[in-house]
Design an enzyme around this catalytic site. Sequence first.
Site, short mmCIF file in Angstrom:
data_model
loop_
_atom_site.label_atom_id
_atom_site.label_comp_id
_atom_site.label_asym_id
_atom_site.label_seq_id
_atom_site.Cartn_x
_atom_site.Cartn_y
_atom_site.Cartn_z
N HIS A 130 0.81 -1.22 0.00
CA HIS A 130 0.00 0.00 0.00
C HIS A 130 0.84 1.27 0.00
O HIS A 130 0.36 2.34 0.35
CB HIS A 130 -0.96 -0.02 1.20
CG HIS A 130 -2.00 -1.10 1.11
ND1 HIS A 130 -2.77 -1.54 2.17
CD2 HIS A 130 -2.40 -1.86 0.04
CE1 HIS A 130 -3.58 -2.50 1.76
NE2 HIS A 130 -3.37 -2.72 0.49
N CYS A 162 5.43 19.63 -6.90
CA CYS A 162 6.53 18.94 -7.56
C CYS A 162 7.55 19.95 -8.08
O CYS A 162 7.18 20.92 -8.74
CB CYS A 162 5.96 18.11 -8.71
SG CYS A 162 7.20 17.25 -9.68
P1 OAD Z 1 -7.09 -3.66 10.52
O1 OAD Z 1 -7.22 -2.46 11.41
O2 OAD Z 1 -8.24 -3.98 9.64
O3 OAD Z 1 -6.79 -4.94 11.39
C1 OAD Z 1 -5.81 -4.94 12.39
C2 OAD Z 1 -5.70 -6.33 12.96
O4 OAD Z 1 -4.66 -6.35 13.90
C3 OAD Z 1 -6.98 -6.80 13.68
O5 OAD Z 1 -7.33 -8.10 13.23
C4 OAD Z 1 -6.56 -6.84 15.16
O6 OAD Z 1 -7.19 -7.88 15.89
C5 OAD Z 1 -5.06 -7.10 15.04
N1 OAD Z 1 -4.25 -6.63 16.17
C6 OAD Z 1 -4.45 -5.59 17.00
N2 OAD Z 1 -3.46 -5.47 17.89
C7 OAD Z 1 -2.57 -6.47 17.62
C8 OAD Z 1 -1.31 -6.88 18.17
N3 OAD Z 1 -0.76 -6.23 19.19
N4 OAD Z 1 -0.70 -7.95 17.63
C9 OAD Z 1 -1.24 -8.63 16.58
N5 OAD Z 1 -2.42 -8.27 16.02
C10 OAD Z 1 -3.08 -7.21 16.51
O7 OAD Z 1 -5.75 -3.44 9.69
P2 OAD Z 1 -5.28 -4.15 8.32
O8 OAD Z 1 -5.78 -5.54 8.24
O9 OAD Z 1 -3.83 -3.92 8.23
O10 OAD Z 1 -5.43 0.13 3.59
O11 OAD Z 1 -6.03 -3.25 7.28
C11 OAD Z 1 -5.79 -3.46 5.90
C12 OAD Z 1 -5.87 -2.18 5.14
O12 OAD Z 1 -7.11 -1.50 5.46
C13 OAD Z 1 -4.82 -1.16 5.50
O13 OAD Z 1 -3.59 -1.37 4.86
C14 OAD Z 1 -5.46 0.13 5.03
C15 OAD Z 1 -6.84 -0.08 5.58
O14 OAD Z 1 -7.85 0.62 4.94
C16 OAD Z 1 -5.27 1.27 2.90
O15 OAD Z 1 -5.14 2.35 3.46
C17 OAD Z 1 -5.26 1.08 1.43
#
Ligand code: OAD
Length: 254
Positions: A130, A162
């Site tokens: 991303h 830019c």
């Molecule tokens: P999310 O916020 O959707 O999910 C975060 C995950 O991390 C959840 O499943 C939590 O349970 C878990 N979590 C929280 N604390 C934790 C810890 N200490 N150790 C391990 N796990 C933990 O974030 P993403 O899945 O990364 O995209 O979201 C994906 C994409 O959605 C992001 O890259 C962003 C967002 O919109 C864009 O901006 C394009």
Amino acid sequence: MTGDVERARELIGRAERILVLTGAGVSAESGVPTFRGDGGLWRSYRPEALATPEAFARDPRLVWEWYAWRRSCLAECRPNPAHVALARLALRHPGTSLVTQNVDGLHHQAADAVVRPEEVADPAYPLELHGALHRDRCSRCGRRTPARYDVDAGSPESLPRCEECGALLRPDVVWFGEALAPEVIAAAFEAARSADVGLVVGTSAVVHPAAAIPEAVIRSGGVLVEVNPETTTLTASAVVSLPGAAGSVLPEIL
Ligand code: OAD
């Protein structure tokens, strides 16, 4: 959990190729907010108002204000033991590919911190699906430059431009509705298809195409190990699911 820790160690220890996929949860213990769940950014902000090309065309000042705030928060954050454990794994096990959805640069910082003085961290570590908040990109000519940390989002006229073509700069991140860099996504799926083990850390696995990467590991005969305090859409397909915080679990299994 002890038996599961042993099983995860064993699977990772004998794997020739490991695909690691991380999401916001891997940086939670560094103080970077996640997107969904309690305190998640998308609970307080609307993605369509801040993280789409349409939002930038409509109100670039508002979008820049939000990213300048995120940059200022990130400036305080440091890699945690999960980032460090993964960087060490990649260093000692060359068959490791780390793919991240995060734009926070913390995997890269951890890699720089663990290499020996005579080595240089692999520039392809991690594969950033991303994009990266520590870079800007021209909205017209696409020229990339290191991030500006002094963005004045007070008025449309003060926004960064830019130096080549004069168009507005934007953060070099992928917004909703935009395509991921084809070479990055191809490399991520290639690594997934050849992996014996997919280690999935701190992602809710709901945003595609990233969410399809663990499925590609399974379809090609690999197995999944998941580290997440919550249940996700992947939990049922993981052979080992470790319901803890990445900063404690990863140093233990790696
Ligand atoms: P999310 O916020 O959707 O999910 C975060 C995950 O991390 C959840 O499943 C939590 O349970 C878990 N979590 C929280 N604390 C934790 C810890 N200490 N150790 C391990 N796990 C933990 O974030 P993403 O899945 O990364 O995209 O979201 C994906 C994409 O959605 C992001 O890259 C962003 C967002 O919109 C864009 O901006 C394009």
